[in-house]
Design an enzyme around this catalytic site. Sequence first.
Site, PDB file in Angstrom:
ATOM      1  N   GLN A 115       0.781  -1.120   0.139  1.00  0.00           N
ATOM      2  CA  GLN A 115      -0.003  -0.208   0.182  1.00  0.00           C
ATOM      3  C   GLN A 115       0.776   1.345  -0.165  1.00  0.00           C
ATOM      4  O   GLN A 115       0.418   2.410  -0.755  1.00  0.00           O
ATOM      5  CB  GLN A 115      -1.070  -0.103   1.169  1.00  0.00           C
ATOM      6  CG  GLN A 115      -2.140   1.005   0.931  1.00  0.00           C
ATOM      7  CD  GLN A 115      -3.351   0.219   0.305  1.00  0.00           C
ATOM      8  OE1 GLN A 115      -3.539  -0.923   0.560  1.00  0.00           O
ATOM      9  NE2 GLN A 115      -3.842   1.091  -0.792  1.00  0.00           N
ATOM     10  N   LYS A 118       1.849   1.844  -3.729  1.00  0.00           N
ATOM     11  CA  LYS A 118       0.648   1.930  -4.451  1.00  0.00           C
ATOM     12  C   LYS A 118       0.242   3.484  -4.135  1.00  0.00           C
ATOM     13  O   LYS A 118      -0.355   4.080  -4.904  1.00  0.00           O
ATOM     14  CB  LYS A 118      -0.519   0.998  -4.120  1.00  0.00           C
ATOM     15  CG  LYS A 118      -1.876   1.072  -4.963  1.00  0.00           C
ATOM     16  CD  LYS A 118      -3.029   0.354  -4.062  1.00  0.00           C
ATOM     17  CE  LYS A 118      -2.550  -0.984  -3.734  1.00  0.00           C
ATOM     18  NZ  LYS A 118      -3.762  -1.894  -3.507  1.00  0.00           N
ATOM     19  N   LYS A 130      -2.781  -0.921   6.517  1.00  0.00           N
ATOM     20  CA  LYS A 130      -3.831  -2.000   6.404  1.00  0.00           C
ATOM     21  C   LYS A 130      -4.158  -2.341   7.526  1.00  0.00           C
ATOM     22  O   LYS A 130      -3.441  -2.570   8.755  1.00  0.00           O
ATOM     23  CB  LYS A 130      -3.235  -3.066   5.357  1.00  0.00           C
ATOM     24  CG  LYS A 130      -4.128  -3.882   4.650  1.00  0.00           C
ATOM     25  CD  LYS A 130      -4.503  -3.312   3.329  1.00  0.00           C
ATOM     26  CE  LYS A 130      -5.857  -4.123   2.800  1.00  0.00           C
ATOM     27  NZ  LYS A 130      -5.746  -3.453   1.582  1.00  0.00           N
ATOM     28  N   GLY A 169     -12.574  -0.300   2.513  1.00  0.00           N
ATOM     29  CA  GLY A 169     -12.698  -1.635   2.396  1.00  0.00           C
ATOM     30  C   GLY A 169     -11.575  -2.481   1.763  1.00  0.00           C
ATOM     31  O   GLY A 169     -10.722  -2.049   1.270  1.00  0.00           O
ATOM     32  N   ASP A 170     -12.033  -3.836   1.944  1.00  0.00           N
ATOM     33  CA  ASP A 170     -11.103  -4.847   1.247  1.00  0.00           C
ATOM     34  C   ASP A 170     -11.903  -5.859   1.237  1.00  0.00           C
ATOM     35  O   ASP A 170     -13.288  -5.927   1.504  1.00  0.00           O
ATOM     36  CB  ASP A 170      -9.673  -4.970   1.922  1.00  0.00           C
ATOM     37  CG  ASP A 170      -8.730  -5.805   1.090  1.00  0.00           C
ATOM     38  OD1 ASP A 170      -8.184  -4.899   0.166  1.00  0.00           O
ATOM     39  OD2 ASP A 170      -8.491  -7.064   1.083  1.00  0.00           O
ATOM     40  N   THR A 213     -11.706   0.519  -8.321  1.00  0.00           N
ATOM     41  CA  THR A 213     -10.711  -0.565  -8.479  1.00  0.00           C
ATOM     42  C   THR A 213     -10.969  -1.292  -9.713  1.00  0.00           C
ATOM     43  O   THR A 213      -9.932  -1.377 -10.664  1.00  0.00           O
ATOM     44  CB  THR A 213     -10.469  -1.429  -7.153  1.00  0.00           C
ATOM     45  OG1 THR A 213     -10.465  -0.507  -6.100  1.00  0.00           O
ATOM     46  CG2 THR A 213      -9.284  -2.218  -7.240  1.00  0.00           C
ATOM     47  N   SER A 389     -10.558   6.875  -3.148  1.00  0.00           N
ATOM     48  CA  SER A 389     -10.508   7.019  -1.787  1.00  0.00           C
ATOM     49  C   SER A 389      -9.994   8.424  -1.174  1.00  0.00           C
ATOM     50  O   SER A 389     -10.522   9.275  -0.460  1.00  0.00           O
ATOM     51  CB  SER A 389      -9.907   6.023  -0.851  1.00  0.00           C
ATOM     52  OG  SER A 389     -10.806   4.922  -0.623  1.00  0.00           O
TER      53      SER A 389
HETATM   54  P1  NDP Z   1     -14.692  -8.943  -2.297  1.00  0.00           P
HETATM   55  O1  NDP Z   1     -14.774  -9.499  -0.685  1.00  0.00           O
HETATM   56  O2  NDP Z   1     -15.733  -7.941  -2.773  1.00  0.00           O
HETATM   57  O3  NDP Z   1     -14.639 -10.198  -3.250  1.00  0.00           O
HETATM   58  C1  NDP Z   1     -13.444 -11.058  -2.981  1.00  0.00           C
HETATM   59  C2  NDP Z   1     -13.649 -12.127  -4.172  1.00  0.00           C
HETATM   60  O4  NDP Z   1     -12.694 -12.985  -4.125  1.00  0.00           O
HETATM   61  C3  NDP Z   1     -15.181 -13.070  -3.817  1.00  0.00           C
HETATM   62  O5  NDP Z   1     -15.393 -13.569  -4.854  1.00  0.00           O
HETATM   63  C4  NDP Z   1     -14.428 -14.168  -3.075  1.00  0.00           C
HETATM   64  O6  NDP Z   1     -14.921 -15.414  -3.062  1.00  0.00           O
HETATM   65  C5  NDP Z   1     -13.059 -14.261  -3.767  1.00  0.00           C
HETATM   66  N1  NDP Z   1     -11.941 -14.952  -2.747  1.00  0.00           N
HETATM   67  C6  NDP Z   1     -11.610 -14.111  -1.886  1.00  0.00           C
HETATM   68  N2  NDP Z   1     -10.470 -15.059  -1.163  1.00  0.00           N
HETATM   69  C7  NDP Z   1     -10.503 -16.000  -1.857  1.00  0.00           C
HETATM   70  C8  NDP Z   1      -9.691 -17.125  -1.679  1.00  0.00           C
HETATM   71  N3  NDP Z   1      -8.816 -17.304  -0.793  1.00  0.00           N
HETATM   72  N4  NDP Z   1      -9.753 -18.162  -2.731  1.00  0.00           N
HETATM   73  C9  NDP Z   1     -10.780 -17.976  -3.751  1.00  0.00           C
HETATM   74  N5  NDP Z   1     -11.391 -16.933  -3.914  1.00  0.00           N
HETATM   75  C10 NDP Z   1     -11.503 -15.940  -2.890  1.00  0.00           C
HETATM   76  O7  NDP Z   1     -13.343  -8.221  -1.985  1.00  0.00           O
HETATM   77  P2  NDP Z   1     -12.831  -7.175  -3.303  1.00  0.00           P
HETATM   78  O8  NDP Z   1     -13.320  -7.454  -4.536  1.00  0.00           O
HETATM   79  O9  NDP Z   1     -12.825  -5.953  -2.625  1.00  0.00           O
HETATM   80  O10 NDP Z   1     -11.120  -7.622  -3.230  1.00  0.00           O
HETATM   81  C11 NDP Z   1     -10.755  -8.498  -4.140  1.00  0.00           C
HETATM   82  C12 NDP Z   1      -9.166  -8.325  -4.267  1.00  0.00           C
HETATM   83  O11 NDP Z   1      -8.828  -6.890  -4.808  1.00  0.00           O
HETATM   84  C13 NDP Z   1      -8.386  -8.398  -3.025  1.00  0.00           C
HETATM   85  O12 NDP Z   1      -7.008  -8.941  -3.260  1.00  0.00           O
HETATM   86  C14 NDP Z   1      -8.190  -7.081  -2.474  1.00  0.00           C
HETATM   87  O13 NDP Z   1      -7.143  -6.837  -1.531  1.00  0.00           O
HETATM   88  C15 NDP Z   1      -7.932  -6.212  -3.831  1.00  0.00           C
HETATM   89  N6  NDP Z   1      -8.285  -4.724  -3.806  1.00  0.00           N
HETATM   90  C16 NDP Z   1      -9.478  -4.482  -3.223  1.00  0.00           C
HETATM   91  C17 NDP Z   1      -9.555  -3.085  -3.576  1.00  0.00           C
HETATM   92  C18 NDP Z   1     -10.837  -2.444  -3.258  1.00  0.00           C
HETATM   93  O14 NDP Z   1     -11.191  -1.234  -3.459  1.00  0.00           O
HETATM   94  N7  NDP Z   1     -11.948  -3.293  -2.751  1.00  0.00           N
HETATM   95  C19 NDP Z   1      -8.690  -2.122  -3.894  1.00  0.00           C
HETATM   96  C20 NDP Z   1      -7.472  -2.736  -4.318  1.00  0.00           C
HETATM   97  C21 NDP Z   1      -7.300  -4.015  -4.353  1.00  0.00           C
HETATM   98  P3  NDP Z   1     -15.766 -15.999  -1.669  1.00  0.00           P
HETATM   99  O15 NDP Z   1     -16.894 -14.917  -1.482  1.00  0.00           O
HETATM  100  O16 NDP Z   1     -16.365 -17.214  -2.044  1.00  0.00           O
HETATM  101  O17 NDP Z   1     -14.663 -15.819  -0.790  1.00  0.00           O
HETATM  102  O1  2IT Z   2      -6.120  -2.786  -1.295  1.00  0.00           O
HETATM  103  C1  2IT Z   2      -6.233  -1.484  -1.409  1.00  0.00           C
HETATM  104  O2  2IT Z   2      -5.853  -0.544  -2.255  1.00  0.00           O
HETATM  105  C2  2IT Z   2      -7.885  -1.315  -1.042  1.00  0.00           C
HETATM  106  N1  2IT Z   2      -8.312  -2.127  -0.391  1.00  0.00           N
HETATM  107  C3  2IT Z   2      -8.262   0.022  -1.013  1.00  0.00           C
HETATM  108  C4  2IT Z   2      -7.763   1.050   0.166  1.00  0.00           C
HETATM  109  C5  2IT Z   2      -8.489   2.288   0.416  1.00  0.00           C
HETATM  110  O3  2IT Z   2      -8.060   2.812   1.388  1.00  0.00           O
HETATM  111  O4  2IT Z   2      -9.382   2.863  -0.630  1.00  0.00           O
END
Ligand code: NDP
Ligand code: 2IT
Length: 457
Positions: A115, A118, A130, A169-170, A213, A389
Amino acid sequence: MMKTDSPWVTDFMSRLEAVTPHETAFHQAVGEVVPSLEPVLDRNPVWRDGRILERLVEPERVIEFRVSWVDDAGVVQVNRGYRVEFNSAIGPYKGGLRFHPTVDLGVLKFLGFEQIFKNALTGQPIGGGKGGSNFDPKGRSDGEVMRFCQAFMSELFRHIGPDTDVPAGDIGVGGREIGFMFGQYKKLTNTFTGVLTGRSTDWGGSLIRPEATGYGAVYFAAEMLGANGSSLEGKRCLVSGSGNVAQFAVEKLNHLGAKPVTLSDSGGFIHDPDGIDLEKLAFVQDLKNNRRGRIIEYVEKYANAEFTPRDRDADHNPLWNVPADAAFPCATQNEINGVDAANLVANGCRLVSEGANMPTVPEGQEIFREKGVLYGPGKAANAGGVAVSALEMAQASSRTFWSREEVDRRLGGIMKDIHKHSLEAAEAYGRTGDYLDGSNIAGFLKVARAMHDQGVI
Ligand code: NDP
Ligand code: 2IT
């Protein structure tokens, strides 16, 4: 760690591993960055003497706390909460909260470390942090999630603030959880401030933050292709995950004329050879966000699609063996291993843009590099989320809110700049065309200058 012949890199990593045993995800994240920085430190001995990198891998502060709450059956539950306040050289700590059973200190240190770079790349004034918990929201009622979020914030509130540390969120933390945590923060502090981002637009959030994202990862892909005289038009794309990032990657791919054909969750993946269009996406969004269902239900609704269950013992993930032009991993870390990377390349994939954080293992990155795949690493490609954000923080503190078009325009500009600065940094340090080295270097330069300016603290 990436393959290296450098004794300095090997020595740096073995010292880090000795003082942080068991934090394997953290070692992997640092091991991805350190080889990129060797030429930078060679050229800037003042940073080597100032031990900037040694300081950078040590979080400024780690908070670990108990979260106790009562479930619907009246049983007392105990989870562990964390906030890693990693680096504040260029702004308040900023980064998401993850609620997932696999969360531990090593995972949050990997995410917090990435982070820092990034956030520097976004050009916005935000440091790196985080946090999260090993709480598993799956199968929990809204009431249970609310009580957990309130218990979590009852400790976290004393460590964060709009000018100190601003979580978001994440995985497992979306609009619902941000709402419950914001409510508790407000009640405990009697302040209404921009202490969390990803808020509803009804109470201080920014338009386009939910989309940012996924949209950003697609904009980054479009930039990489544009720099090589190509575009996303007509490209078959693999997307993993079906949460926040995956959903809006699919939406933007449709807007740009590409054809996303897969989605997944931890139970397996669906392949829809006809493409996941906006109408099918609306079904997935209702399924995942409102009904909190499983992706397998897609094939009950759309008969041409196929579901493949996840096989935890397999040496590869068959999702990455579906022939396609481009891949957007948007689920979680280490979801593309060496076999997956080789399968992608063998089936014609020429571009990977990482919506998730660290989805590709080092061996996979090496394969993409060797085969000349356009490879956008997470810290560059998924920076759009945290960038918006930061725009939410700016809007909230000035109490002026921008239109969708305005935020989207700024997001597009930021992704373009990250692409440009990554390429320029790679060029300047002899790693032409390498987005991995380029983004590590570009992010580091800004943080290193700031740490140097602010003295040994
Ligand atoms: P969500 O919780 O909305 O969705 C996560 C998705 O990934 C779900 O479909 C979940 O399936 C699947 N998943 C999670 N863990 C696993 C695992 N161990 N094995 C298989 N599938 C898995 O999260 P986000 O969409 O927000 O985040 C997805 C990725 O993007 C993460 O790596 C996060 O760190 C990254 N990210 C998110 C940001 C954001 O703004 N939200 C910003 C930058 C990066 P299930 O429901 O079955 O667990
Ligand atoms: O991994 C990421 O960059 C995030 N989950 C978003 C972080 C944020 O502060 O919006």
